[in-house]
Design a protein around this motif. Structure first.
Motif, short mmCIF file in Angstrom:
data_model
loop_
_atom_site.label_atom_id
_atom_site.label_comp_id
_atom_site.label_asym_id
_atom_site.label_seq_id
_atom_site.Cartn_x
_atom_site.Cartn_y
_atom_site.Cartn_z
N HIS A 199 0.84 -1.21 0.00
CA HIS A 199 0.00 0.00 0.00
C HIS A 199 0.87 1.25 0.00
CE1 HIS A 199 -4.29 -1.00 0.31
NE2 HIS A 199 -3.92 -2.12 0.92
N VAL A 200 1.89 1.28 0.87
CA VAL A 200 2.79 2.44 0.91
C VAL A 200 3.48 2.61 -0.44
CG1 VAL A 200 4.84 3.44 1.98
CG2 VAL A 200 3.16 2.24 3.40
N LEU A 201 3.93 1.50 -1.01
CA LEU A 201 4.61 1.55 -2.29
C LEU A 201 3.71 2.10 -3.39
CD1 LEU A 201 7.00 0.86 -4.16
CD2 LEU A 201 6.12 -1.48 -4.27
N ALA A 202 2.48 1.62 -3.46
CA ALA A 202 1.55 2.08 -4.50
C ALA A 202 1.25 3.56 -4.35
CB ALA A 202 0.27 1.26 -4.44
N GLN A 203 1.08 4.00 -3.11
CA GLN A 203 0.82 5.43 -2.89
C GLN A 203 2.02 6.25 -3.33
OE1 GLN A 203 -0.33 5.98 1.24
NE2 GLN A 203 -1.69 4.20 1.14
N ALA A 204 3.23 5.77 -3.01
CA ALA A 204 4.44 6.50 -3.40
C ALA A 204 4.58 6.57 -4.92
CB ALA A 204 5.67 5.84 -2.78
N PHE A 308 8.39 9.10 1.19
CA PHE A 308 9.02 7.96 0.52
C PHE A 308 9.19 8.25 -0.97
CE2 PHE A 308 9.11 3.52 -1.04
CZ PHE A 308 9.95 2.93 -0.11
N ALA A 309 8.15 8.83 -1.57
CA ALA A 309 8.20 9.15 -3.00
C ALA A 309 9.23 10.22 -3.31
CB ALA A 309 6.82 9.60 -3.47
N THR A 310 9.38 11.19 -2.43
CA THR A 310 10.37 12.26 -2.65
C THR A 310 11.77 11.68 -2.72
OG1 THR A 310 8.98 13.90 -1.53
CG2 THR A 310 11.34 14.37 -1.68
N ARG A 311 12.09 10.79 -1.79
CA ARG A 311 13.42 10.16 -1.81
C ARG A 311 13.57 9.26 -3.05
NH1 ARG A 311 18.70 10.59 -0.87
NH2 ARG A 311 19.65 8.63 -0.17
#
Length: 358
Positions: A199-204, A308-311
């Motif tokens: 879920h975190v990955l998909a959102q990122a 997470f996405a920013t990095r």
């Protein structure tokens, strides 16, 4: 030559079901035996209660009592040492302390946890047994700083607590990744923490700009849920299925970034595998996970999927940064997380117990 009895109450190293726990048990057997000592998988008994069921626990105790008596009668007389891997409140070692006390054999534990909060509730009796088994161990080897907190607080007598970092069962590193391929995720697909990471990955991924591609290695009962999460990204995401060891190494050899948030991972062997291949890793800064990651900047849990996405975007946009992180990661794994280091750390504490030399 020393003869070692090895036991894993939660899951046998011979289990057909893949998991990080199974892989670590197999790695430990190899490391302990790497200097020519004999390691016997002494019992296949599984002592594991997933749901906190009193009847299940009662039946497991009866099975363990019968197995302990069998081992006391039949275990090879030249056994010098007993090692139990992963004693905890759902899977207490009900064999080792009893057999070792009866036969006068030193008793050691690897990756054990003390859950005093579970001494009340549906696992209370199992939690007490796990706690008692910890007390019986002359040495407890711990894998992470998080485990050490409670082990140190509840240390029994002059028990030794020895760091043994998670490790790969290799003596030299694989070839370095080209770093030019797609991003790579390696994660089992099941409900709970694994699906939470997806879920975190998909959102990122939804925050990323520009061209990117992601390969996902893994399978499991929640695959349909993962596919649904990734459906908005279309052909950018490719599912590789469950890969064998060689195919997974090929995936690392071409990956640009290994990306896996690591929700509640104990530590995560996939991080070590990726870093050994010189792949830059992106995970959230979490207990356990941080014990196997080369020092660099990792997004906090509080920064969420956007942090997470920013990095991740920074790594995608900067190949030189990825290469630098990957090179440092290879050096880190070489120094701390390969089998020779684990073997040396294990026997340094174990040999004196059987009259050998450290």
């Amino acid at each position: 030559m020393t003869r070692v009895a090895f036991f894993s109450p939660m899951k046998s190293p011979d289990s057909p079901v893949p998991s990080g726990d199974r892989e670590m048990a197999r790695n430990l057997i190899r490391a302990i035996g790497a200097q020519g000592d004999q390691v016997d998988l002494i019992s296949q008994l599984r002592i594991y209660d997933k749901a906190g069921d009193a009847e299940v626990q009662q039946n497991l105790r009866a099975a363990a009592e019968a197995e302990a008596q069998r081992l006391i009668a039949e275990m090879p007389a030249d056994t010098d040492l007993w090692v139990t891997y992963h004693n905890y409140y759902k899977a207490p070692d009900l064999l080792g302390p009893k057999v070792c006390a009866a036969l006068g054999i030193p008793y050691l534990q690897l990756e054990s946890t003390r859950a005093t909060s579970r001494l009340n509730g549906p696992w209370s009796a199992f939690a007490q047994s796990a706690h008692d088994a910890c007390d019986a161990a002359a040495v407890i080897y711990y894998h992470t700083a998080n485990d050490l907190i409670t082990l140190k607080r509840e240390r029994y007598g002059n028990q030794d607590l020895v760091e043994l970092p998670p490790f790969l069962p290799i003596t030299t590193l694989p070839p370095a990744s080209s770093g030019n391929g797609p991003m790579l995720t390696v994660g089992m697909m099941r409900k709970g923490d694994k699906l939470a990471s997806y879920h975190v990955l998909a959102q990122a991924l939804s925050y990323l700009n520009g061209d990117w591609a992601l390969n996902i290695a893994g399978d499991g009962p929640a695959r349909a849920d993962v596919e649904a999460l990734m459906a908005p990204f279309g052909a950018k995401v490719r599912f590789l299925g469950q890969l064998d060891r060689d195919a997974l190494q090929d995936a690392y050899a071409n990956a640009s970034i290994m990306v896996w948030p690591g929700v509640n991972e104990a530590y995560g062997m996939v991080y070590l595998e990726a870093q050994a291949s010189g792949v830059a890793v992106l995970a959230q800064d979490r207990p356990g996970v941080r014990d196997v990651l080369a020092p660099t900047d990792y997004p906090s849990i509080d920064s969420g999927a956007k942090g997470f996405a920013t990095r991740l975007q920074n790594l995608l946009d900067d190949p030189a940064l990825r290469r630098s992180i990957g090179a440092k990661a290879r050096a880190y794994v070489t120094h701390r997380h390969l089998m020779p280091t684990a073997t040396e750390r294990f026997w340094r504490a174990a040999r004196p117990l059987i009259g050998g030399t450290a």
